[in-house]
Design a protein around this motif. Sequence first.
Motif, PDB file in Angstrom:
ATOM      1  N   ARG A   4       0.812  -1.205   0.000  1.00  0.00           N
ATOM      2  CA  ARG A   4       0.000   0.000   0.000  1.00  0.00           C
ATOM      3  C   ARG A   4       0.847   1.257   0.000  1.00  0.00           C
ATOM      4  N   LYS A   5       1.966   1.242   0.725  1.00  0.00           N
ATOM      5  CA  LYS A   5       2.785   2.442   0.862  1.00  0.00           C
ATOM      6  C   LYS A   5       3.352   2.930  -0.467  1.00  0.00           C
ATOM      7  N   TYR A   9      -1.687   7.632  -4.760  1.00  0.00           N
ATOM      8  CA  TYR A   9      -3.125   7.660  -4.534  1.00  0.00           C
ATOM      9  C   TYR A   9      -3.869   8.304  -5.694  1.00  0.00           C
ATOM     10  N   ARG A  29      -4.437  14.381   7.483  1.00  0.00           N
ATOM     11  CA  ARG A  29      -3.450  13.317   7.358  1.00  0.00           C
ATOM     12  C   ARG A  29      -2.045  13.889   7.345  1.00  0.00           C
ATOM     13  N   SER A  32       0.649   8.462   6.413  1.00  0.00           N
ATOM     14  CA  SER A  32      -0.343   7.429   6.682  1.00  0.00           C
ATOM     15  C   SER A  32      -1.124   7.685   7.968  1.00  0.00           C
ATOM     16  N   GLU A  33      -0.677   8.651   8.762  1.00  0.00           N
ATOM     17  CA  GLU A  33      -1.345   8.961  10.028  1.00  0.00           C
ATOM     18  C   GLU A  33      -2.592   9.813   9.796  1.00  0.00           C
ATOM     19  N   CYS A 226       7.534   8.818   6.821  1.00  0.00           N
ATOM     20  CA  CYS A 226       6.415   9.745   6.669  1.00  0.00           C
ATOM     21  C   CYS A 226       6.581  10.632   5.440  1.00  0.00           C
ATOM     22  N   GLU A 229       5.358   9.205   2.175  1.00  0.00           N
ATOM     23  CA  GLU A 229       3.903   9.020   2.247  1.00  0.00           C
ATOM     24  C   GLU A 229       3.169  10.324   1.950  1.00  0.00           C
TER      25      GLU A 229
END
Length: 269
Positions: A4-5, A9, A29, A32-33, A226, A229
Amino acid sequence: MQERKSIWYDRSKRLEQLDEHIIRQRKARFGSEELEESRKADRVRRHFDSVANRYDLMNTLLSMGIHYAWKQFAIQHMGLKPGDRVLDVCGGTGDLSVSALKAVGDTGQVVLCDINWRMMQAGKHKPIHQAYRQKIQFVQGDAEQIAFPDETFDQVMVGFAIRNITHMVRAFQEMYRVLKPGGVFMCLEFSKPVTPWFRWLYDFYSFHIMPHLGDLLVGTRQAYTCLPETIRLFLMPEELSDIFKRIGYTDVRFKRLTNGIAVVHIAAK
């Protein structure tokens, strides 16, 4: 199937990073957080606190020095003139500010605004280009509420930071507000590589090499997990250009650099 990472998107997910969705859901966001809307700014502050002292070193190592060329290209295409007054929003350790100050000269002024005090202190006391750094005006402040009157600056710029702001459209509107009519706006940001094989290499490097280097050199694997992401959640250049046009900017254009890893956006008021 990819993890997924490593997925870039789709449009619907990217648009969830815009103010309207965040305000409606009261969620934001940071990579991912998923956080409460009100907590993102503090989360971002803690992130940069953790890397401030080695931020520039890591940028140079992770980009193999290419980030300096991206920044120089961006500054050159702003058309800065001697005597211009420039605002560097979320300017961090001041690389863009130093380059801008060289262009505007002794009659010009560069103001660096950032919410993170440790980043500004690291930049202010960085040994290289100290003569220029001492002339930069460092101001701690929020990009969503820029503490300057309307139409104060000839040029406004933001580099590799807008992804970290909770309400990015509000921040862009603030930058527009403090820019003089006829002034130039520049946004330098990461984006999606154009070529599939290069994108695959970039994904592998981002999620399998970069976090290890962060752990080894800075002692924080999470900070450098992070970062990629946030890039993969960010808007495509065309989507960002549409936002600039809706705010009121004219002559909106962008240039992809290094196969699209970075993109320079230029617009006028």
